[in-house]
Design an enzyme around this catalytic site. Structure first.
Site, mmCIF file in Angstrom:
data_model
loop_
_atom_site.group_PDB
_atom_site.id
_atom_site.type_symbol
_atom_site.label_atom_id
_atom_site.label_comp_id
_atom_site.label_asym_id
_atom_site.label_seq_id
_atom_site.Cartn_x
_atom_site.Cartn_y
_atom_site.Cartn_z
ATOM 1 N N ASP A 23 0.806 -1.217 0.000
ATOM 2 C CA ASP A 23 0.000 0.000 0.000
ATOM 3 C C ASP A 23 0.842 1.272 0.000
ATOM 4 O OD1 ASP A 23 -2.685 0.973 -0.001
ATOM 5 O OD2 ASP A 23 -2.442 1.592 2.078
ATOM 6 N N HIS B 269 -6.736 10.167 6.346
ATOM 7 C CA HIS B 269 -5.923 9.179 7.045
ATOM 8 C C HIS B 269 -5.689 9.596 8.506
ATOM 9 C CE1 HIS B 269 -4.691 8.509 2.788
ATOM 10 N NE2 HIS B 269 -4.658 7.249 3.162
ATOM 11 N N THR C 121 -5.678 3.011 11.209
ATOM 12 C CA THR C 121 -5.575 3.653 12.521
ATOM 13 C C THR C 121 -6.479 2.999 13.563
ATOM 14 O OG1 THR C 121 -4.984 5.747 11.472
ATOM 15 C CG2 THR C 121 -5.794 5.860 13.729
#
Length: 283
Positions: free
Chosen positions: A84, A183, A236
Site C-alpha cells: 500500500d 488518514h 488507525t
C-alpha cells in the site's frame, strides 16, 4: 488456505454489492489479528503493508511480507496480500515474488500530468508481472509527513470527469478517491460526500477505494458501500485498539516486563475491531 488475489476479492465483493476491508499490517500481531478477525466473521479480507511500515522495518520488505503471507496461508479465511501507498518504483518492483497480488502506487503528491505518467508506468510494469494496481486521484489528507488537509476544502475531492480521463490514460485496476475521509483519524467523525461517490461510480468502470476509513462512522461506511465504494482501507482503528488494550494492561500491571502479557490483549482488541469492520461493510 492458499493466498487469494486482491482482484478476486474486490471483484466478488463488487458483484455481491458489498465491500471488502483492507487492514494495515505493521507487526506480526497485526497480521495475526486480521486473520483471527476474518475467521471469526467468516469473511474475506486484504492484509496490506504500506511503504511506511516497510520503512519502520528498516526498509526491508521481505521479512514482514514473508511473515504476513505465512499467517495468511495458515488461516482458514480468504486473505490476500497488498502493498500500500508505494511511492518508490523500486519497492513496487520488489513486490513481485513475495506473495503480493496487488499494489497501490501513490503518485497523488505529483501534478495531475506527472501522476498520470507515473501511474501509467507502474501499471505497465505491474500488468506484465500479473499484479493488480490501485492508484489515487484527489487528495486524501492525513498522510505521514504532510501538513493537515481539510477533506472538504476546494480542489481536494476527486472530480468525476478527471477520474474518467485518469482511468483511461493510466489503465489502473482500481481508483482511490477523495470523498471526505482522511488518514490517521482517531475519532470517527468523517462525513462522506455520498452523491460524489455515486457520480464517481457511474463515471468509471473500475472499483472505487476508500482510504481513511478508520475515521468514518459505521452508518457512513454502510452508505459509502451502497453508493459505490468497494475496497475499504482501515489502519488507525487497529492501532487505536491495540494501544488502548496494551496501555490498560500496563496501567493495571505496572510491574509487567514480559511483552506477551500486553501484546496478547492488544492483538485480541485488534481482532475484535477487524471483525466489527467486516460485519459493517463485508456483507
Amino acid at each position: 488456505m492458499p493466498l487469494t488475489t486482491t482482484g478476486e476479492l474486490v471483484a466478488a465483493a463488487r458483484a455481491a454489492g458489498h465491500g471488502v476491508p483492507a487492514f494495515n499490517v505493521i507487526t506480526l500481531e497485526h497480521a495475526e489479528a486480521i486473520a483471527a478477525g476474518a475467521e471469526a466473521a467468516g469473511a474475506p479480507a486484504v492484509l496490506q503493508i504500506s511503504e511506511n511500515a516497510v520503512r519502520f522495518h528498516g526498509g526491508r520488505l521481505t521479512p514482514i511480507a514473508a511473515a504476513t503471507a505465512a499467517v495468511a496461508r495458515s488461516s482458514s479465511a480468504q486473505l490476500s496480500l497488498h502493498l500500500d501507498h508505494v511511492v518508490s518504483p523500486e519497492l513496487l518492483r520488489s513486490a513481485h515474488g513475495l506473495g503480493f497480488s496487488s499494489v497501490m502506487f501513490d503518485a497523488s503528491k505529483l501534478s495531475y500530468a506527472d501522476n498520470v505518467k507515473a501511474a501509467a508506468e507502474a501499471v505497465r510494469w505491474a500488468h506484465e508481472h500479473g499484479i493488480w494496481i490501485e492508484a489515487e486521484l484527489g487528495k486524501v489528507g492525513g498522510k505521514e509527513g504532510e501538513a493537515p488537509l481539510d477533506a472538504h476544502a476546494p480542489g481536494v475531492r476527486t472530480d468525476p470527469d478527471e477520474a474518467v480521463a485518469y482511468v483511461r490514460d493510466t489503465g489502473v485496476d482500481a481508483l482511490a478517491v477523495a470523498v471526505g475521509s482522511s488518514h490517521a483519524m482517531t475519532e470517527r467523525t468523517a462525513a462522506l460526500d455520498h452523491k460524489l461517490i455515486g457520480r464517481l461510480r457511474a463515471a468509471v468502470a473500475v472499483p472505487l477505494v476508500l482510504h481513511g476509513s478508520s475515521g468514518v462512522p459505521d452508518e457512513e461506511l454502510r452508505q459509502a458501500v451502497a453508493s459505490g465504494m468497494v475496497k475499504i482501507n482501515v489502519g488507525t482503528a487497529l492501532n487505536t485498539a491495540f494501544t488502548g488494550a496494551a496501555r490498560a494492561h500496563l496501567d493495571a500491571h505496572p510491574d509487567v516486563v514480559d511483552p506477551r502479557k500486553y501484546l496478547a490483549p492488544g492483538r485480541d482488541a485488534m481482532a475484535a475491531t477487524v471483525r466489527r469492520f467486516l460485519e459493517v461493510v463485508g456483507g
